[in-house]
Structure formats: structure tokens, C-alpha cells
Design a protein around this motif. Structure first.
Motif, PDB file in Angstrom:
ATOM      1  N   UNK A  19     -94.328  68.334 -40.470  1.00  9.96           N
ATOM      2  CA  UNK A  19     -95.047  68.548 -39.336  1.00  9.96           C
ATOM      3  C   UNK A  19     -96.348  68.391 -39.280  1.00  9.96           C
ATOM      4  N   UNK A  20     -97.128  68.797 -40.381  1.00 10.31           N
ATOM      5  CA  UNK A  20     -98.571  68.568 -40.540  1.00 10.31           C
ATOM      6  C   UNK A  20     -98.925  67.004 -40.414  1.00 10.31           C
ATOM      7  N   UNK A  21     -98.008  66.499 -41.234  1.00  6.17           N
ATOM      8  CA  UNK A  21     -98.367  64.880 -41.373  1.00  6.17           C
ATOM      9  C   UNK A  21     -98.160  64.190 -40.222  1.00  6.17           C
ATOM     10  N   UNK A  22     -97.251  64.783 -39.192  1.00  2.00           N
ATOM     11  CA  UNK A  22     -97.219  64.013 -38.057  1.00  2.00           C
ATOM     12  C   UNK A  22     -98.267  64.537 -37.234  1.00  2.00           C
ATOM     13  N   UNK A  23     -98.834  65.683 -37.383  1.00  2.00           N
ATOM     14  CA  UNK A  23    -100.010  65.893 -36.527  1.00  2.00           C
ATOM     15  C   UNK A  23    -101.340  65.149 -37.184  1.00  2.00           C
TER      16      UNK A  23
END
Length: 140
Positions: free
Chosen positions: A95-99
């Protein structure tokens, strides 16, 4: 020589993309992110358009297909030791990589919002995949 070409052609015919399944998984990932952004106040999609959810869904699918298995393999002993709780951390990292990849489309305000988002990403994704029949049965 000719039989080799025929066997190559037949083997290529057997491998076909299931485009319906790919599109459904993109939709499930996008819908999961839409549900997460609607439920969690720390996770926002500033412009909630279908295009943005499809971009996020496609990118989440690529991350889950390429990066997540590698991270899961590296943390396999921890997954067994914690009875699968590390999977929430892996979903949070995804999720953080996506952000990080799409800072204008997805905004996560804190690490706690990312942790809850990772938890919900797994739960909502599993629920929608099972509801739509995208997960194959364990036993036929």
C-alpha cells in the motif's frame, strides 16, 4: 522440422490470457482501494474518478504479482511464526509503495492509516475475490 513448428504453434495456442479474469482482478483491486478510501479518514483519493481507481487497481495487481511474492518469500519464517500476521505488514508495504508510485492519486496521512489500509486491503480483496469466484477452489 515441420512437426517442430506445429508443436510450437500448438503450445502457443494452449497459452491464452484470461482477459476476463485479469479485468476482474483489476476491478477488485480498484474496488478495494475505493472501499478503503471511503472507510479510512487517513487514506484519500483526492479525485475519486473511475480512471484513478483503475490505475490504482492495475498497479496494485502488478505489485501483488511481482513484488509481493518476493517479499513473502523473504519473510516466510516470520509468516509461520506469527500465524500470518506478517501478511498485514506485507500488504501495508504494498500500500505504501502504491502511494509512493502515485502521490497525486493516493494520499496516506500516517503509518497507522497505512497499517489499517493494508489490513483492509487484504480483507476486502479476499472477500471480493471469493464473492466473485476469482479464487479457485482448493479441492475440485
Amino acid at each position: 522440422m515441420e512437426s517442430d513448428l506445429i508443436s510450437i504453434w500448438r503450445s502457443e495456442q494452449k497459452f491464452k490470457w484470461n482477459w476476463k479474469l485479469v479485468l476482474m482482478r483489476i476491478g477488485v483491486n480498484g474496488a478495494s482501494i475505493a472501499v478503503i478510501s471511503a472507510l479510512l479518514p487517513g487514506v484519500m483519493v483526492p479525485e475519486p474518478a473511475l480512471r484513478n481507481y483503475l490505475i490504482l487497481g492495475f498497479s496494485a495487481g502488478i505489485l501483488n504479482a511481482v513484488v509481493k511474492p518476493f517479499i513473502s518469500f523473504l519473510t516466510l519464517p516470520f509468516i509461520f511464526a506469527t500465524f500470518g500476521l506478517v501478511v498485514v505488514i506485507i500488504n501495508t508495504i504494498m500500500f505504501l509503495i502504491l502511494e509512493f508510485l502515485f502521490p497525486n492519486i493516493l494520499i496516506i496521512e500516517s503509518i497507522w492509516a497505512a497499517l489499517l489500509g493494508g489490513l483492509l486491503l487484504g480483507v476486502v480483496g479476499i472477500f471480493l475475490e471469493n464473492l466473485l469466484g476469482l479464487t479457485p477452489p482448493i479441492i475440485d
